[in-house]
Design a protein around this motif. Structure first.
Motif, mmCIF file in Angstrom:
data_model
loop_
_atom_site.group_PDB
_atom_site.id
_atom_site.type_symbol
_atom_site.label_atom_id
_atom_site.label_comp_id
_atom_site.label_asym_id
_atom_site.label_seq_id
_atom_site.Cartn_x
_atom_site.Cartn_y
_atom_site.Cartn_z
ATOM 1 N N ASN A 23 -1.764 2.989 -4.870
ATOM 2 C CA ASN A 23 -1.446 1.948 -5.973
ATOM 3 C C ASN A 23 -0.267 0.933 -5.573
ATOM 4 O O ASN A 23 -0.795 -0.121 -5.495
ATOM 5 N N LYS A 79 -1.530 -2.959 -5.162
ATOM 6 C CA LYS A 79 -0.477 -4.124 -5.703
ATOM 7 C C LYS A 79 -0.021 -5.093 -4.804
ATOM 8 O O LYS A 79 0.094 -6.372 -5.090
ATOM 9 N N TYR A 92 -9.166 -3.190 -8.356
ATOM 10 C CA TYR A 92 -8.727 -4.324 -9.324
ATOM 11 C C TYR A 92 -9.791 -5.649 -9.053
ATOM 12 O O TYR A 92 -10.117 -5.732 -7.934
#
Length: 165
Positions: free
Chosen positions: A101, A105, A136
Motif C-alpha cells: 500500500n 500510494k 487505484y
C-alpha cells in the motif's frame, strides 16, 4: 539518437555514475518525466524479483517479487529512481500489506496515474506466504471502474499457479 540528460531536466539519477543507495525508506528519490502519449491508454509494467524489506517485529528479511502495473497520465516514473526507491525498503520494517500500500500510494502521489496496481508476492516464512494486492483508479473516470473490476477479478486466473516459491 540518444537524448542528453539536459533535455529531461527532472531526471537526475539516470546516467549518473555516482549513485547513492539509501538503506532506509526514501520516497523522495522518485523522479518523473513527461508522458509523450497521455492521450493513449497503455500499460507500463515493472517487475522487481529481488525486493527485500524487514519484518517489523523480528527484523528478519522478507523477500518478494513486486509487480507494478500502471496506465500513465501526464507523468511517468523514471525506472532507475524506482529501482533505488524499491531498494530503500531494504532496512525498512513494515508488514507486507503496508509495504504494498505504501508503494502504491507513493506512486499515486508522485505521478497521479490513470490507473495503478501493486502486487507483492512474498516468499514464505514460517510455512506461509502473503501476497497483498492494492490498486487505484482515478476517481470519477473509467479507471475507477477498471480498478473495481480488476480488484474483483484479482488472482482468479492464478489460483493454482505458484511461480515464485
Amino acid at each position: 539518437m540518444a537524448r542528453e540528460r539536459s533535455e529531461v531536466p527532472d531526471i537526475t539519477l539516470l546516467g549518473n555514475h555516482h549513485t547513492k543507495y539509501d538503506f532506509e525508506y526514501n520516497p523522495e528519490i522518485l523522479e518523473t518525466f513527461d508522458n509523450k502519449h497521455p492521450e493513449n491508454d497503455y500499460w507500463v509494467k515493472f517487475n522487481c524479483p529481488e525486493f527485500t524489506s524487514l519484518c517489523p517485529i523480528t527484523g528478519q528479511p522478507d523477500f518478494a517479487t513486486v509487480y507494478i502495473s500502471y496506465v500513465p497520465d501526464k507523468k511517468m516514473v523514471e525506472s532507475k529512481s524506482l529501482k533505488l526507491y524499491l531498494f530503500s525498503f531494504r532496512n525498512h520494517g513494515d508488514f507486507h500489506e503496508d509495504v504494498v500500500n505504501t508503494i502504491m500510494k507513493d506512486l499515486v502521489k508522485l505521478m497521479n496515474p490513470k490507473y495503478i496496481e501493486v502486487w507483492g508476492k512474498f516468499l514464505p516464512r514460517g510455512g506461509i506466504s502473503i501476497d497483498p494486492y492494492a490498486n487505484y483508479g482515478c476517481p470519477g473516470t473509467k479507471y475507477e471502474e477498471l480498478a473495481w473490476y480488476r480488484f474483483k477479478q484479482h488472482d482468479l486466473a492464478f489460483m493454482d499457479k505458484i511461480d515464485n516459491r
